[in-house]
Design a protein around this motif. Structure first.
Motif, PDB file in Angstrom:
ATOM      1  N   ARG A  95      -3.859  -1.865  -1.769  1.00 32.31           N
ATOM      2  CA  ARG A  95      -3.613  -2.331  -3.134  1.00 32.31           C
ATOM      3  C   ARG A  95      -2.428  -1.637  -3.792  1.00 32.31           C
ATOM      4  NH1 ARG A  95      -9.861  -2.339  -5.425  1.00 32.31           N
ATOM      5  NH2 ARG A  95     -10.573  -4.218  -4.323  1.00 32.31           N
ATOM      6  N   GLY A  96      -1.790  -0.724  -3.058  1.00 32.93           N
ATOM      7  CA  GLY A  96      -0.601  -0.081  -3.588  1.00 32.93           C
ATOM      8  C   GLY A  96      -0.853   1.180  -4.388  1.00 32.93           C
ATOM      9  N   MET A  97      -2.073   1.721  -4.348  1.00 28.96           N
ATOM     10  CA  MET A  97      -2.359   2.956  -5.075  1.00 28.96           C
ATOM     11  C   MET A  97      -1.856   4.153  -4.276  1.00 28.96           C
ATOM     12  SD  MET A  97      -3.727   4.685  -7.609  1.00 28.96           S
ATOM     13  CE  MET A  97      -4.805   3.525  -8.485  1.00 28.96           C
ATOM     14  N   PRO A  98      -0.961   4.976  -4.834  1.00 28.01           N
ATOM     15  CA  PRO A  98      -0.526   6.191  -4.132  1.00 28.01           C
ATOM     16  C   PRO A  98      -1.704   7.138  -3.908  1.00 28.01           C
ATOM     17  CG  PRO A  98       0.974   5.652  -5.923  1.00 28.01           C
ATOM     18  CD  PRO A  98      -0.223   4.760  -6.092  1.00 28.01           C
ATOM     19  N   VAL A  99      -1.854   7.615  -2.678  1.00 23.70           N
ATOM     20  CA  VAL A  99      -2.956   8.505  -2.316  1.00 23.70           C
ATOM     21  C   VAL A  99      -2.414   9.624  -1.431  1.00 23.70           C
ATOM     22  CG1 VAL A  99      -5.123   8.727  -1.019  1.00 23.70           C
ATOM     23  CG2 VAL A  99      -4.729   6.700  -2.436  1.00 23.70           C
ATOM     24  N   VAL A 100      -2.836  10.860  -1.712  1.00 18.46           N
ATOM     25  CA  VAL A 100      -2.553  11.993  -0.835  1.00 18.46           C
ATOM     26  C   VAL A 100      -3.886  12.618  -0.454  1.00 18.46           C
ATOM     27  CG1 VAL A 100      -1.475  14.260  -0.609  1.00 18.46           C
ATOM     28  CG2 VAL A 100      -0.281  12.437  -1.833  1.00 18.46           C
ATOM     29  N   LEU A 101      -4.093  12.825   0.838  1.00 17.23           N
ATOM     30  CA  LEU A 101      -5.343  13.374   1.343  1.00 17.23           C
ATOM     31  C   LEU A 101      -5.202  14.870   1.603  1.00 17.23           C
ATOM     32  CD1 LEU A 101      -6.174  10.601   3.982  1.00 17.23           C
ATOM     33  CD2 LEU A 101      -7.006  10.756   1.621  1.00 17.23           C
TER      34      LEU A 101
ATOM     35  N   GLY B   6      -0.673   6.753   9.712  1.00 15.79           N
ATOM     36  CA  GLY B   6       0.507   6.792   8.860  1.00 15.79           C
ATOM     37  C   GLY B   6       0.382   5.967   7.604  1.00 15.79           C
ATOM     38  N   THR B   7      -0.857   5.722   7.151  1.00 18.99           N
ATOM     39  CA  THR B   7      -1.090   4.916   5.954  1.00 18.99           C
ATOM     40  C   THR B   7      -0.977   5.738   4.681  1.00 18.99           C
ATOM     41  OG1 THR B   7      -2.628   3.596   7.268  1.00 18.99           O
ATOM     42  CG2 THR B   7      -2.685   3.266   4.896  1.00 18.99           C
ATOM     43  N   PHE B   8      -1.245   7.038   4.785  1.00 13.38           N
ATOM     44  CA  PHE B   8      -1.248   7.917   3.625  1.00 13.38           C
ATOM     45  C   PHE B   8      -0.480   9.197   3.928  1.00 13.38           C
ATOM     46  CE2 PHE B   8      -5.344   5.645   3.611  1.00 13.38           C
ATOM     47  CZ  PHE B   8      -5.243   4.974   2.415  1.00 13.38           C
TER      48      PHE B   8
ATOM     49  N   LEU C  40       4.377  14.779  -3.340  1.00 11.47           N
ATOM     50  CA  LEU C  40       4.312  13.582  -2.496  1.00 11.47           C
ATOM     51  C   LEU C  40       3.717  12.402  -3.256  1.00 11.47           C
ATOM     52  CD1 LEU C  40       3.156  15.132   0.903  1.00 11.47           C
ATOM     53  CD2 LEU C  40       5.370  14.073   0.428  1.00 11.47           C
ATOM     54  N   LEU C  41       2.703  12.670  -4.083  1.00  9.19           N
ATOM     55  CA  LEU C  41       2.056  11.596  -4.834  1.00  9.19           C
ATOM     56  C   LEU C  41       3.029  10.952  -5.822  1.00  9.19           C
ATOM     57  CD1 LEU C  41      -1.119  10.624  -5.303  1.00  9.19           C
ATOM     58  CD2 LEU C  41      -0.599  11.545  -7.552  1.00  9.19           C
TER      59      LEU C  41
ATOM     60  N   HIS D  10       8.611   4.252   0.178  1.00  4.31           N
ATOM     61  CA  HIS D  10       8.138   5.609   0.464  1.00  4.31           C
ATOM     62  C   HIS D  10       7.736   5.753   1.933  1.00  4.31           C
ATOM     63  CE1 HIS D  10       6.201   9.482  -0.213  1.00  4.31           C
ATOM     64  NE2 HIS D  10       5.138   9.023   0.408  1.00  4.31           N
ATOM     65  N   VAL D  11       8.119   6.867   2.544  1.00  7.64           N
ATOM     66  CA  VAL D  11       7.744   7.179   3.924  1.00  7.64           C
ATOM     67  C   VAL D  11       6.637   8.227   3.897  1.00  7.64           C
ATOM     68  CG1 VAL D  11       8.528   8.091   6.139  1.00  7.64           C
ATOM     69  CG2 VAL D  11      10.064   6.666   4.759  1.00  7.64           C
ATOM     70  N   HIS D  12       5.468   7.886   4.435  1.00  8.01           N
ATOM     71  CA  HIS D  12       4.331   8.807   4.416  1.00  8.01           C
ATOM     72  C   HIS D  12       4.584   9.989   5.353  1.00  8.01           C
ATOM     73  CE1 HIS D  12       2.002   6.114   1.973  1.00  8.01           C
ATOM     74  NE2 HIS D  12       2.150   5.136   2.835  1.00  8.01           N
ATOM     75  N   ARG D  13       4.142  11.172   4.906  1.00  9.38           N
ATOM     76  CA  ARG D  13       4.346  12.385   5.689  1.00  9.38           C
ATOM     77  C   ARG D  13       3.044  13.176   5.801  1.00  9.38           C
ATOM     78  NH1 ARG D  13       8.978  11.977   2.767  1.00  9.38           N
ATOM     79  NH2 ARG D  13       8.457  13.482   1.161  1.00  9.38           N
ATOM     80  N   GLN D  14       2.886  13.827   6.934  1.00 10.11           N
ATOM     81  CA  GLN D  14       1.735  14.684   7.183  1.00 10.11           C
ATOM     82  C   GLN D  14       2.230  16.125   7.155  1.00 10.11           C
ATOM     83  OE1 GLN D  14      -1.050  12.593   7.592  1.00 10.11           O
ATOM     84  NE2 GLN D  14       0.546  11.053   7.323  1.00 10.11           N
ATOM     85  N   VAL D  15       1.887  16.868   6.117  1.00  8.07           N
ATOM     86  CA  VAL D  15       2.366  18.241   5.943  1.00  8.07           C
ATOM     87  C   VAL D  15       1.296  19.211   6.438  1.00  8.07           C
ATOM     88  CG1 VAL D  15       3.150  19.983   4.295  1.00  8.07           C
ATOM     89  CG2 VAL D  15       3.769  17.567   3.966  1.00  8.07           C
TER      90      VAL D  15
END
Length: 336
Positions: free
Chosen positions: A140-146, A154-156, A305-306, A316-321
């Motif tokens: 739905r386009g909601m920015p999410v950071v886990l 690579g979705t979030f 990131l959010l 936006h390119v999702h990244r895993q930090v």
């Protein structure tokens, strides 16, 4: 309950146009000082409260971030929430925190609430990884950071301490002090699997060292004390000579049970290492060795990131930090 006062009533009482009231709210630099003071005085007199949700819907975004943690009673999550509030404040955003309390239905309820309130994005420490409800947020386009979860699809974006490295460092430290019967205490296992796999890796590299997993239902001192009492009840030859706990609360609960037993010395008989390095770790009756999580870095990276995703949208390119662990050595694992 009285009806909310709107800007038309403010305009009528101040004898100005609705447009002037709107400018006072949204473009105060375009209003004379006298007019600004006049309208604001009327707002105070009649109890006008700005409807920020309606404004966000009209303007296409806001400055509120929703945050969901596993258990706000856990000092680590309380400290993380505070660090995120500070990081967001520096970027003119506000964080609202909800605790799932390890309940999936409560996690879903907070997600629904934040989505309905049109928050700019969500910071989530998920109970069961990327659930279908969380994936729906992304669609739905909601920015999410886990937090503490790597999204392999690579979705979030995600921000976490390198748990495997942390487990390896903690267990390697115990092995280096001569321990050969190590117990990893913590569960449910899927929530701490990276720490467990790191412990396994360290043991694979150390012939003659044995590792076992003792499960817990939660990451609390009560659960730690329950496990500690079970260890006390074991014959001495069956007890582990070292414990790596999945978090500091579990470690402190185990320590409490061992100390109350009266005949088990920490660390001579059983060494203990925790994880998170909460404030209580250093002030325990036997100061606790722990893996430190860099809270400020976790917070700043996740908020950055959010907001970046909220501003860039589909580009936006999702990244895993993954952040490196740091072992803080104290008396619970070494005899000085």
């Amino acid at each position: 309950m009285s009806r909310a006062v709107g800007i038309r009533e403010v305009a009528a009482r101040a004898q100005v146009s609705v447009g002037t009231v709107s400018n006072v709210l949204n473009k105060p630099n375009e209003v004379s000082a006298a007019m600004l003071e006049r309208v604001q005085r009327v707002m105070d007199e009649i109890g006008f409260v700005r409807n920020d949700l309606a404004r966000q819907l009209k303007m296409g975004g806001g400055t509120t971030i929703g945050m969901i943690v596993l258990n706000v009673a856990n000092p680590f999550f309380g400290e993380l929430a505070h660090a995120c509030e500070t990081a967001a404040e520096e970027l003119d955003h506000t964080v609202i925190v909800g605790s799932s309390d390890q309940l999936s239905r409560r996690e879903d309820r907070y997600i629904d609430l934040f989505e309905e309130q049109r928050v700019r994005g969500m910071l989530i420490a998920p109970l069961d990884g990327t659930t279908e409800r969380i994936r729906r947020l992304g669609r739905r386009g909601m920015p999410v950071v886990l937090f503490d979860v790597r999204d392999t699809e690579g979705t979030f974006c995600s921000v976490a301490l390198d748990g495997m490295a942390g487990g390896r460092v903690a267990t390697g430290h115990l092995i280096g002090t001569g321990r050969r019967r190590i117990a990893f205490v913590g569960g449910p296992l899927h929530q701490v699997e990276d720490r467990w796999r790191g412990a396994q890796r360290a043991v694979e590299e150390a012939p003659g060292v044995h590792l076992r997993h003792i499960d817990t239902n939660d990451h609390t001192m009560i659960e730690g004390r329950r496990i500690g009492e079970a260890i006390v009840a074991m014959p001495p030859e069956d007890r582990p000579d070292a414990i790596f706990a999945a978090n500091d609360l579990v470690a402190l609960g185990v320590m409490q049970a061992l100390i109350l037993a009266g005949d088990i010395h920490i660390p001579r008989d059983i060494a203990i290492v925790g994880y998170d390095d909460i404030d209580y770790a250093a002030s325990a009756i036997v100061p606790l060795t722990s893996i430190r999580q860099p809270l400020e870095t976790l917070a700043h990276e996740s908020v950055r990131l959010l907001i970046e995703e909220a501003e860039q949208g589909a580009d936006h390119v999702h990244r895993q930090v993954l952040l490196p662990p740091r072992l803080i050595v104290r008396r619970s694992s070494t005899i000085r």
